[in-house]
Design a protein around this motif. Structure first.
Motif, PDB file in Angstrom:
ATOM      1  N   LYS A  67       0.822  -1.219   0.000  1.00 10.15           N
ATOM      2  CA  LYS A  67       0.000   0.000   0.000  1.00 10.15           C
ATOM      3  C   LYS A  67       0.855   1.268   0.000  1.00 10.15           C
ATOM      4  O   LYS A  67       0.526   2.247  -0.651  1.00 10.15           O
ATOM      5  CB  LYS A  67      -0.907  -0.040   1.228  1.00 10.15           C
ATOM      6  N   ASP A 104      -1.401  -4.247  -3.843  1.00  6.11           N
ATOM      7  CA  ASP A 104      -2.522  -3.835  -3.002  1.00  6.11           C
ATOM      8  C   ASP A 104      -3.513  -3.059  -3.860  1.00  6.11           C
ATOM      9  O   ASP A 104      -3.121  -2.334  -4.782  1.00  6.11           O
ATOM     10  CB  ASP A 104      -1.992  -2.958  -1.858  1.00  6.11           C
ATOM     11  N   ARG A 105      -4.781  -3.203  -3.559  1.00  4.89           N
ATOM     12  CA  ARG A 105      -5.802  -2.538  -4.391  1.00  4.89           C
ATOM     13  C   ARG A 105      -5.762  -1.018  -4.292  1.00  4.89           C
ATOM     14  O   ARG A 105      -6.315  -0.326  -5.125  1.00  4.89           O
ATOM     15  CB  ARG A 105      -7.192  -3.069  -4.074  1.00  4.89           C
ATOM     16  N   GLU A 106      -5.087  -0.487  -3.275  1.00  3.20           N
ATOM     17  CA  GLU A 106      -5.008   0.961  -3.114  1.00  3.20           C
ATOM     18  C   GLU A 106      -3.743   1.563  -3.718  1.00  3.20           C
ATOM     19  O   GLU A 106      -3.536   2.766  -3.620  1.00  3.20           O
ATOM     20  CB  GLU A 106      -5.129   1.318  -1.629  1.00  3.20           C
ATOM     21  N   PRO A 108      -1.666   3.125  -6.601  1.00  8.68           N
ATOM     22  CA  PRO A 108      -2.089   3.823  -7.818  1.00  8.68           C
ATOM     23  C   PRO A 108      -1.826   2.985  -9.071  1.00  8.68           C
ATOM     24  O   PRO A 108      -0.824   2.266  -9.170  1.00  8.68           O
ATOM     25  CB  PRO A 108      -1.222   5.092  -7.826  1.00  8.68           C
ATOM     26  N   TYR A 109      -2.746   3.083  -9.993  1.00  7.76           N
ATOM     27  CA  TYR A 109      -2.681   2.323 -11.247  1.00  7.76           C
ATOM     28  C   TYR A 109      -1.382   2.598 -11.998  1.00  7.76           C
ATOM     29  O   TYR A 109      -0.784   1.696 -12.567  1.00  7.76           O
ATOM     30  CB  TYR A 109      -3.899   2.695 -12.097  1.00  7.76           C
TER      31      TYR A 109
END
Length: 141
Positions: A67, A104-106, A108-109
């Motif tokens: 994250k 982690d899904r949070e 940044p792309y």
């Protein structure tokens, strides 16, 4: 007249009743459908041991982005600056190396895309993205 009645009987006897044939074929089909999965079970054998192996095991590495955007190659922390060099060294040691990317899904792309680009520039073609399975009880969209 007798010849016409005899001709009619011959015509009726010449027809084949295919209903019993269909019944037999369906029963055979069911038997083969039940028996087929049993034919493909593995056999228990003990393989001989050899010092040399003809099949090389594929090397797999896990690349994790946390994250806070810290990057780990397996369990060793590597920065974004050192990552490309480490990936090229991996590719040099084992040309068939594959990378599993966990982010982690949070994160940044853009960071994920940048890491994926570094993996591709290092010449590693086998890239998998690790995800969690979708929960069955979650509402569908």
């Amino acid at each position: 007249m007798m010849s016409s009645s005899t001709g009619r009987q011959r015509r009726l006897l010449a027809e084949i009743n295919i209903i019993p044939l269909v019944d037999v074929v369906l029963v055979l089909l069911i038997i083969f459908m039940v028996a087929a999965p049993l034919l493909y079970r593995g056999m228990d054998i003990k393989l001989p041991q050899a010092a040399t192996n003809t099949i090389k095991p594929e090397e797999r590495k896990v690349l994790t982005i946390e994250k806070n955007q810290a990057i780990y190659l397996d369990k060793e922390e590597v920065g974004l600056a050192r990552l490309e060099g480490r990936l090229q060294a991996l590719k040099g040691n084992s040309p068939e190396v594959s990378i599993y990317l966990r982010a982690d899904r949070e994160v940044p792309y853009g960071t994920v895309v940048q890491v994926m680009d570094l993996i591709k520039r290092a010449g590693i073609d086998k890239l998998g993205i690790v995800t969690e399975p979708l929960q069955q009880d979650s509402p569908s969209r």
